[in-house]
Scaffold this active site. Structure first.
Site, PDB file in Angstrom:
ATOM      1  N   GLU A 179       0.656  -1.457   0.140  1.00 15.19           N
ATOM      2  CA  GLU A 179       0.204   0.117  -0.331  1.00 15.19           C
ATOM      3  C   GLU A 179       1.013   1.000  -0.132  1.00 15.19           C
ATOM      4  OE1 GLU A 179      -4.280  -0.721   1.862  1.00 15.19           O
ATOM      5  OE2 GLU A 179      -2.538  -0.282   3.639  1.00 15.19           O
ATOM      6  N   GLU A 373      -5.626  -8.266  -0.546  1.00 15.81           N
ATOM      7  CA  GLU A 373      -6.341  -7.917   0.498  1.00 15.81           C
ATOM      8  C   GLU A 373      -7.902  -7.820   0.032  1.00 15.81           C
ATOM      9  OE1 GLU A 373      -5.085  -4.831   3.016  1.00 15.81           O
ATOM     10  OE2 GLU A 373      -2.874  -5.606   2.497  1.00 15.81           O
TER      11      GLU A 373
END
Ligand code: BGP
Length: 475
Positions: A179, A373
């Protein structure tokens, strides 16, 4: 409809939230070892409150995590029982280089991951490894300011080189930085950045971003040289911004918000800073200092695939009254979308948004995409007979798998796999709670650190096993 035989079903974790063993095996102090549960967590992860070491007044959930360090064999066996083809995990930088600036790696740390990978491969599970997932050596934070400093590139490259040398024959799928866009919202947690008084935050953040991007490109280059069969990807905290209304100002604002996030993976995937980012950085006086050769490094070493986390779409309005009605999301809060339900933590639930995101990312980059995710953080209850009936989680996952089925089979998006987050319960990154559970495997551990670490199957365990067995045909 269903998914192909080589579709990578599995689940995702990260060392900072599950591994524990914080002072074992020669491991050094990491950023996540100084991030407590409780009211100081947020100021610390945002880089506003300066800490260098754990103290006696706080509880640090990452110190023991869910003790994956001592339970990995049992955990991987349970994942194998569910039929996992792929397991996402991260390597703790300070287990390999305890201070970050050593010449030679810590062999005990190498041996640990060798054993974890062997355990995966024993069951035919492909590890997918994040080189950095919310993690940096505290020694480098204290001495050079972590990614604020260009020196961090060299340390990261040394670390990544060791990983490719030592594990390149065992690990095929790699992500450089988890991320990467979280750097904007959570500078300390994502990148070890703490702000001094008077520092120009934005300038510091975008300079650090440039360092991360160059480091990521160099790691991609080295990975391709040392492990020619490896695929190396970037990783975005995704979820498109929807305009709250069709007012042109709302539409434009939603595009701008999305661009703030795409900026990073535009560089990693296309090899250059997008025009809008260059203009913005110039305009705002935050253009990073670049060295000659940096742009060529970025251009020549783009990623092989694009991975992302998706929990929710986001929504934005330029009307202050509407924009004032916010709800929580994966760190980035959002204007409340009146068409969506929300989780117990306020995160909006939007399966179609996953199809939107998959299509947007593939349209934009034309590279294979991978969901690494997705999931629902929820409180679970153990019934008297010991069962955990997490139908809410099954409903969430089912709807999202249906949406990705549409993206693959109706839209033609080349999706490599699906790795729901926290397939085994672990510590929440945002809140430090254990009670925000994502897993198909329950772990007996509470917010205050009590619990036995015992593992237990939830109802979603057998459900997901069946999904994998039928290649997603039976949900
Ligand atoms: C992502 C992180 C994960 C994970 C997840 C869920 O941002 O990559 O580490 O934690 O979000 O968020 P939370 O743990 O705050 O519920």
């Amino acid at each position: 409809m269903s998914f192909s035989k080589d579709f990578l079903w599995g689940g995702a974790t990260a060392a900072n939230q599950c591994e524990g063993g914080w002072n074992e095996g020669g491991k050094g102090l990491s950023t996540n070892d100084v991030i407590p549960h409780g009211k100081d967590r947020f100021p610390i992860i945002k880089g506003d409150m300066i800490v260098s070491a754990p103290d006696a007044d706080h509880y640090y959930p990452a110190h023991l995590g869910i003790d994956f360090y001592h339970h990995y064999k049992e955990d991987i066996a349970m994942m194998a029982e569910m039929g996992f083809k792929c397991f996402r995990m991260s390597i703790n930088w300070t287990r390999i280089f305890p201070n970050g600036d050593e010449e030679k790696p810590n062999e005990e740390g190498i041996a640990f991951y060798d054993s974890v990978f062997d355990e995966c491969l024993k069951y035919g599970i492909e590890p997918l490894v994040s080189i950095v997932h919310f993690d940096a050596p505290m020694h480098l934070v204290d001495t050079i300011g972590s990614w604020k400093s260009r020196k961090m590139i060299d340390y990261f490259v040394r670390y990544a080189t060791v990983l490719f040398e030592r594990f390149g024959h065992k690990v095929k799928y790699w992500l450089t930085i988890n991320e990467i866009n979280m750097l904007i919202a959570l500078p300390f947690m994502a990148a070890g950045i703490r702000f001094e008084e008077g520092e120009d935050r934005k300038k510091v953040t975008y300079q650090a971003a440039h360092h991360e991007l160059v480091a990521s490109a160099l790691a991609t280059k080295i990975g391709h040289e040392l492990a020619p069969n490896a695929m190396i990807g970037c990783m975005l905290a995704a979820g498109n911004y929807y305009p709250y209304s069709c007012r042109p100002e709302d539409v434009w604002e939603s595009i701008c918000r999305d661009r703030d996030n795409y900026f990073f993976i535009d560089v990693q995937s296309r090899g250059e800073y997008p025009a809008f980012a260059l203009k913005q950085m110039e305009r705002e006086g935050i253009m990073p200092v670049m060295e000659p050769g940096d742009l060529a490094i970025l251009k020549e070493n783009t990623v092989d695939f694009v991975t992302f986390s998706y929990y929710a779409s986001r929504c934005v309005s330029t009307d202050p009254e509407i924009a004032g009605k916010q709800t929580a999301g994966n760190i980035f809060a959002s204007t409340k979308n009146p068409y969506l339900k929300r989780s117990e933590w306020g995160w909006q639930i939007d399966p179609l948004g996953l199809r939107v995101t998959l299509n947007t990312l593939y349209d934009r980059y034309q590279k294979p995409v991978f969901i690494v995710e997705n999931g629902l953080g929820a409180k679970d209850t153990i019934e008297e007979d010991g069962s955990i009936n997490d139908d809410y989680r099954i409903d969430y996952l089912r709807a999202h798998i249906q949406a990705m089925d549409d993206a693959v089979n109706l839209d033609g998006v080349p999706l490599m796999g699906y790795l729901p987050w926290g397939c085994i319960d672990l510590v929440s990154a945002g809140t430090g709670e254990m009670s925000k559970r994502y897993g198909m495997i329950y772990v007996d551990r509470e917010d205050d650190g009590s619990g036995t670490f015992e593992r237990r199957k939830k109802k979603s365990f057998d459900w997901y096993k069946h999904v994998i067995e039928t290649d997603g045909a039976e949900l």
